[in-house]
Design an enzyme around this catalytic site. Structure first.
Site, PDB file in Angstrom:
ATOM      1  N   ASP A  88     -70.706  11.166 -32.469  1.00  0.00           N
ATOM      2  CA  ASP A  88     -69.850  12.030 -33.294  1.00  0.00           C
ATOM      3  C   ASP A  88     -70.150  13.467 -32.909  1.00  0.00           C
ATOM      4  OD1 ASP A  88     -68.220  11.542 -36.182  1.00  0.00           O
ATOM      5  OD2 ASP A  88     -68.938  13.591 -35.852  1.00  0.00           O
ATOM      6  N   ASP A 101     -62.467   5.492 -33.977  1.00  0.00           N
ATOM      7  CA  ASP A 101     -61.895   5.873 -35.282  1.00  0.00           C
ATOM      8  C   ASP A 101     -61.794   7.396 -35.382  1.00  0.00           C
ATOM      9  OD1 ASP A 101     -60.928   5.742 -37.876  1.00  0.00           O
ATOM     10  OD2 ASP A 101     -62.929   5.581 -38.761  1.00  0.00           O
ATOM     11  N   CYS A 120     -55.424   7.347 -38.138  1.00  0.00           N
ATOM     12  CA  CYS A 120     -55.204   7.616 -39.572  1.00  0.00           C
ATOM     13  C   CYS A 120     -54.171   8.720 -39.761  1.00  0.00           C
ATOM     14  CB  CYS A 120     -56.513   7.955 -40.269  1.00  0.00           C
ATOM     15  SG  CYS A 120     -57.330   9.399 -39.604  1.00  0.00           S
TER      16      CYS A 120
HETATM   17  N1  SAH Z   1     -65.618   5.875 -38.550  1.00  0.00           N
HETATM   18  C1  SAH Z   1     -66.117   6.760 -39.564  1.00  0.00           C
HETATM   19  C2  SAH Z   1     -65.120   7.824 -39.968  1.00  0.00           C
HETATM   20  C3  SAH Z   1     -64.680   8.719 -38.822  1.00  0.00           C
HETATM   21  S1  SAH Z   1     -63.911  10.170 -39.336  1.00  0.00           S
HETATM   22  C4  SAH Z   1     -66.565   5.928 -40.762  1.00  0.00           C
HETATM   23  O1  SAH Z   1     -66.345   4.716 -40.778  1.00  0.00           O
HETATM   24  O2  SAH Z   1     -67.144   6.489 -41.695  1.00  0.00           O
HETATM   25  C5  SAH Z   1     -63.746  11.040 -37.856  1.00  0.00           C
HETATM   26  C6  SAH Z   1     -65.027  11.625 -37.312  1.00  0.00           C
HETATM   27  O3  SAH Z   1     -64.715  12.190 -36.033  1.00  0.00           O
HETATM   28  C7  SAH Z   1     -65.665  12.757 -38.107  1.00  0.00           C
HETATM   29  O4  SAH Z   1     -66.985  12.392 -38.412  1.00  0.00           O
HETATM   30  C8  SAH Z   1     -65.665  13.972 -37.167  1.00  0.00           C
HETATM   31  O5  SAH Z   1     -66.880  14.713 -37.234  1.00  0.00           O
HETATM   32  C9  SAH Z   1     -65.561  13.321 -35.820  1.00  0.00           C
HETATM   33  N2  SAH Z   1     -64.930  14.070 -34.727  1.00  0.00           N
HETATM   34  C10 SAH Z   1     -63.846  14.862 -34.761  1.00  0.00           C
HETATM   35  N3  SAH Z   1     -63.510  15.247 -33.499  1.00  0.00           N
HETATM   36  C11 SAH Z   1     -64.395  14.677 -32.665  1.00  0.00           C
HETATM   37  C12 SAH Z   1     -64.576  14.680 -31.253  1.00  0.00           C
HETATM   38  N4  SAH Z   1     -63.737  15.332 -30.442  1.00  0.00           N
HETATM   39  N5  SAH Z   1     -65.587  13.957 -30.720  1.00  0.00           N
HETATM   40  C13 SAH Z   1     -66.440  13.277 -31.546  1.00  0.00           C
HETATM   41  N6  SAH Z   1     -66.315  13.236 -32.881  1.00  0.00           N
HETATM   42  C14 SAH Z   1     -65.315  13.937 -33.432  1.00  0.00           C
END
Ligand code: SAH
Length: 391
Positions: free
Chosen positions: A249, A295, A335
């Protein structure tokens, strides 16, 4: 007694069919009312359709919360309490409190309560109020939540809500604060949620059932949880017997929390938390995975952003498919409300072509059942997923 909004003739079809949104283009006569007032929606022939919250500056000019005649007593505290009781009644059928103590209680139109969402974390309810009309009735909703036995209520501003009307309710704890983080369970796994500093209301509850699905297919596998946030899918993969799990992340804090939660639930498990951009990570890594979860956050925050978002999803899925071992699984999600299930599937099709892999759809996935989709309001289906077998 309620100001009337009159629909153009020939433009009342969707509202007659119980779609809760009145778009500005369908309006013949605007009501003599203020932002947030409850108004009556009628056809050009004077037939009453229902009652909703007026949002004069929004393209969605009225959000209907009640179809047909108003109750004799009007829209009083008991009316709103009834909506909350029905929402709770449904959750009691869906959620086993012995193993799951966090869930979505109010899912806006999905619970016939436009303009509010409320998530439960043990004794805490985190609410987000999105429109002026809901702001006006919020004290009654809050009283009903306290009546239902919740001890703590935290009101949170939705991120990027600038395009909606300014809601002026004081944010933060509306009751005695609950010390943070609050420990909750989801399918028996422990999560420490900070509702004050966490993303959204603190956790991504909508993926609960999809996380459980990952658990069922993780035994013996090397798993990548891309866009892991605090490691939700990673914990389930470990619960399912994954041999190794990597959580990636961009947020350092999310990765620190993920590492803590792995230690809490599975001390000594083979887990690696990486704080990195997932596009870069997937392009650069030499790892190959048996199972990947993708995700990402909503790339299309508006209808205008759909084309760019589609390119982003395609690229992401393509690079992920290239890192899957033959016979591996990809669980891919979007989403973005503006990406329809159909479009998402086309995007993933394009990614498969470009990755040059044989790909089969095993399951089509959606949001958890405590995020109900009002059948008359298909826009409420915002989370889409595909479980793919990559040859
Ligand atoms: N799968 C997680 C929810 C993901 S929400 C769960 O089950 O709880 C999306 C996430 O993507 C967030 O934590 C955000 O910090 C991260 N994010 C956003 N852009 C990103 C990128 N370019 N690379 C990595 N992470 C990213």
């Amino acid at each position: 007694m309620f100001a009337q909004l009159i629909l153009k003739s020939g433009r009342d079809r969707s509202v007659v069919n119980r779609h809760p949104w009145v778009f500005s283009g369908a309006i013949k006569t605007y009501p003599d009312a203020e932002n947030g007032d409850v108004i009556a929606v009628v056809t050009n022939n004077g037939q009453l359709l229902g009652y909703g919250f007026y949002s004069p500056k929004s393209q969605i000019t009225c959000r209907i919360f009640h179809f047909g005649e108003a109750p004799a007593a009007g829209f009083d505290a008991a009316f709103w309490q009834g909506k909350i009781e029905r929402a709770l009644h449904l959750r009691h059928q869906l959620i086993d409190p012995k193993t799951t103590t966090c869930y979505r209680l109010l899912h806006a139109e999905g619970d016939f309560l436009p303009g509010i969402i409320a998530d439960v974390y043990g004794p805490v309810v985190v609410a987000q109020v999105l429109i002026k009309g809901t702001e006006h009735i919020y004290p009654m909703l809050e009283a009903a939540l306290l009546e239902a036995g919740f001890k703590h209520i935290y009101l949170k501003q939705k991120e990027n809500s600038g395009f909606l009307e300014a809601v002026q309710l004081p944010k933060g704890w509306r009751t005695e604060p609950c010390p943070m983080p609050v420990r909750v369970q989801e399918h028996g796994l422990m999560f420490d949620i900070n509702v004050e500093t966490g993303q959204k209301t603190g956790f991504f509850i909508d993926q609960r059932e999809n996380r459980l699905l990952t658990q069922q297919f993780s035994a013996g596998k090397k798993v990548l949880n891309a866009f892991s946030y605090t490691g939700g899918f990673s914990l389930y993969a470990l619960a399912g017997g994954a041999r190794e799990v990597h959580s990636v992340d961009i947020s350092k804090d999310a990765i620190a929390r993920a590492n803590d939660l792995v230690e809490l639930n599975f001390p000594g498990a083979k887990h690696l938390g990486v704080s990195a951009d997932c596009f870069d990570y997937l392009k650069q890594t030499e790892e190959v995975y048996d199972l990947i979860v993708l995700d990402p956050p909503a790339f299309a925050k508006s209808a205008k952003a759909v084309n760019n978002a589609a390119r982003g999803y395609k690229e992401l899925n393509m690079v992920a498919m290239k890192k899957i071992a033959p016979g591996g699984l990809l669980f891919t999600y979007s989403c973005s409300q503006n990406i329809t299930p159909d479009l998402f599937r086309k995007i993933v099709f394009g990614a498969a072509v470009d990755a040059g892999r044989e790909v089969r759809i095993l399951r089509q996935l959606s949001q958890a059942d405590d995020h109900p989709i009002n059948i008359y309001h298909p826009e409420g289906e915002y989370l889409k997923g595909l479980m793919l077998y990559v040859e």
